[in-house]
Enzyme design. Structure first.
Site, PDB file in Angstrom:
ATOM      1  N   ASP A  51       1.699  -2.006  -4.366  1.00  0.00           N
ATOM      2  CA  ASP A  51       0.370  -1.391  -4.214  1.00  0.00           C
ATOM      3  C   ASP A  51      -0.536  -2.030  -5.269  1.00  0.00           C
ATOM      4  OD1 ASP A  51      -0.535   1.591  -2.820  1.00  0.00           O
ATOM      5  OD2 ASP A  51      -1.866   0.756  -4.345  1.00  0.00           O
ATOM      6  N   GLY A  81      -0.096   5.485  -1.307  1.00  0.00           N
ATOM      7  CA  GLY A  81      -1.054   6.392  -0.689  1.00  0.00           C
ATOM      8  C   GLY A  81      -0.403   7.601  -0.048  1.00  0.00           C
ATOM      9  N   GLN A  82      -1.193   8.311   0.761  1.00  0.00           N
ATOM     10  CA  GLN A  82      -0.723   9.561   1.366  1.00  0.00           C
ATOM     11  C   GLN A  82       0.509   9.321   2.237  1.00  0.00           C
ATOM     12  OE1 GLN A  82      -3.287  11.394   4.268  1.00  0.00           O
ATOM     13  NE2 GLN A  82      -2.279  13.385   4.084  1.00  0.00           N
ATOM     14  N   LEU A  83       0.473   8.299   3.072  1.00  0.00           N
ATOM     15  CA  LEU A  83       1.615   8.010   3.939  1.00  0.00           C
ATOM     16  C   LEU A  83       2.724   7.276   3.180  1.00  0.00           C
ATOM     17  CD1 LEU A  83       2.987   7.733   6.756  1.00  0.00           C
ATOM     18  CD2 LEU A  83       1.639   5.656   7.088  1.00  0.00           C
ATOM     19  N   GLY A 137       0.849  -1.208   0.000  1.00  0.00           N
ATOM     20  CA  GLY A 137       0.000   0.000   0.000  1.00  0.00           C
ATOM     21  C   GLY A 137       0.872   1.240   0.000  1.00  0.00           C
ATOM     22  N   ARG A 192      -2.178  -0.179  -7.254  1.00  0.00           N
ATOM     23  CA  ARG A 192      -2.068   0.714  -8.419  1.00  0.00           C
ATOM     24  C   ARG A 192      -0.644   1.236  -8.538  1.00  0.00           C
ATOM     25  NH1 ARG A 192      -2.493   6.316  -6.244  1.00  0.00           N
ATOM     26  NH2 ARG A 192      -3.136   6.164  -4.081  1.00  0.00           N
ATOM     27  N   TYR A 207     -14.012   1.425  10.272  1.00  0.00           N
ATOM     28  CA  TYR A 207     -12.561   1.665  10.222  1.00  0.00           C
ATOM     29  C   TYR A 207     -11.972   1.582  11.634  1.00  0.00           C
ATOM     30  CZ  TYR A 207      -8.288   4.530   9.591  1.00  0.00           C
ATOM     31  OH  TYR A 207      -7.001   5.012   9.576  1.00  0.00           O
ATOM     32  N   LYS A 234      -9.376  -1.060  13.308  1.00  0.00           N
ATOM     33  CA  LYS A 234      -8.094  -0.651  13.904  1.00  0.00           C
ATOM     34  C   LYS A 234      -7.957  -1.215  15.325  1.00  0.00           C
ATOM     35  CE  LYS A 234      -6.160   1.692  10.593  1.00  0.00           C
ATOM     36  NZ  LYS A 234      -5.037   1.072   9.856  1.00  0.00           N
TER      37      LYS A 234
END
Ligand code: NAD
Length: 313
Positions: free
Chosen positions: A30, A7-9, A4, A32, A137, A141
């Site tokens: 990822d 992404g943003q992180l 992953g 994508r 979510y 978590k």
């Protein structure tokens, strides 16, 4: 090995890990392709739900550390709860099982302030407190935190985790969380000088500038194993502010910037989260200390984004 990574992180953590260990030591994966090229870093398409594919990559690459960042975030998760649960849980279980089987020395998996809930004390939220998350979510978590602690206790797996607050960054757009407004506001301030916030003006939430979040992750992973006393996930504190306070700070740079408020379904999610986190164990165990104040973060975001968008402040 980062799962992953786009992404943003991940887009920023992958770069930082490449700088630390050498680009040729990193495998980024990822669902994508990345938006930006990472110089010298190997990239593979990998679905985090594909256990066989993950196992094949582990056998070939033989990672010493796995970072699992693939997830469906709070707001997006509410649109498809079953899929959010499946992605967030199954990917973690694949990584934990394979890490034990292939004796991976260290695993990193992020939790979130979303693991807290409406009964959690809102101010100076402690490491060990009431946790009653209301979003799928947050539920995933909290369950994930318990799985991490279980794998450490039962199998001795060195798995480490942070409960990130809302992350603010300029390189990659956020992926559908409740704190996304705090990134979007900078684009709108520069592009149109107007912003409609989906959270009300006095909604205080814990936040963190990306540089601090990446540094915290690397410092946690570098800490000697016997310093890590929390095997579920560490509270991590950076800054906290309301949309109004953030807008006021932006107005110091762009005086004619205007904000208005139109709360949507994300308001209810934000109202169930803490406003200010206390992160004593992170500070005591591995020396955590944030660098970015609200003022410093706003100055940095505006200067980086004005360069990216070609708009002068
Ligand atoms: P993001 O949505 O920006 O990125 C997630 C990445 O995972 C994307 O590149 C996506 O393509 C990829 N992905 C989705 N499904 C996948 C699959 N099946 N297989 C492989 N890759 C897949 O999320 P982010 O903000 O980078 O978050 C990373 C982690 O940090 C997540 O665990 C998230 O819960 C946690 N976190 C983020 C924040 C935040 O504010 N961004 C706050 C707290 C916790």
């Amino acid at each position: 090995m980062i799962i992953g990574a786009c992404g943003q992180l991940g887009s920023e953590l992958t770069t930082a890990l490449g700088e630390k260990f050498g680009a040729d030591q990193i495998l980024a994966t990822d669902l994508r392709h990345p938006d930006t090229e990472w110089d010298g870093i190997q990239f593979e398409i990998l679905n985090a739900l594909d256990r066989k594919g993950m196992e094949a990559s582990i056998r070939t690459f033989k990672p010493t550390q796995i970072y699992l960042l693939a997830a469906m975030l709070s707001a997006k998760g509410e649109e498809n709860p079953q899929l959010a649960w499946q992605l967030n849980m199954e990917s973690l279980l694949h990584v934990l099982e394979l890490a034990v089987e292939y004796k991976i020395p260290k695993v990193y998996w992020p939790s979130s302030i979303a693991a807290f809930g409406p009964c959690t004390p809102k101010i100076d939220t402690a490491q060990d407190t009431i946790m009653d998350p209301g979003t799928i979510y947050g539920i995933s978590k909290l369950a994930g935190e318990r799985w991490c602690a279980y794998y450490f206790n039962r199998y001795g797996l060195d798995v480490r985790s942070l409960r990130y607050p809302g992350l603010i960054s300029h390189r990659t757009l956020p992926g559908g969380g409740t704190t996304d407004y705090a990134v979007d506001i900078f684009y709108k301030a520069l592009e149109s000088k107007r912003f409609i916030s989906f959270l009300d003006k006095d909604t205080r939430l814990p936040m963190m500038y990306m540089d601090d979040a990446v540094r915290a992750t690397i410092e946690l992973m570098d800490a000697p194993s016997d310093h890590i006393t929390v095997r579920s996930s560490y509270n991590l504190s950076g800054i906290d502010f309301t949309p109004e306070e953030l807008a006021n700070q932006i107005q110091k740079h762009i005086p004619d910037f205007e904000i208005s408020y139109k709360p949507d379904f994300r308001q209810k999610i934000a109202d169930s989260w803490p406003a200010k986190i206390k992160d004593t164990p992170a500070r005591e165990d591995w020396g955590w200390k944030p660098n970015y104040s609200l003022e410093k973060m706003v100055t940095e975001m505006l200067s980086q984004l004005s360069l990216k968008l070609g708009i002068s402040v």
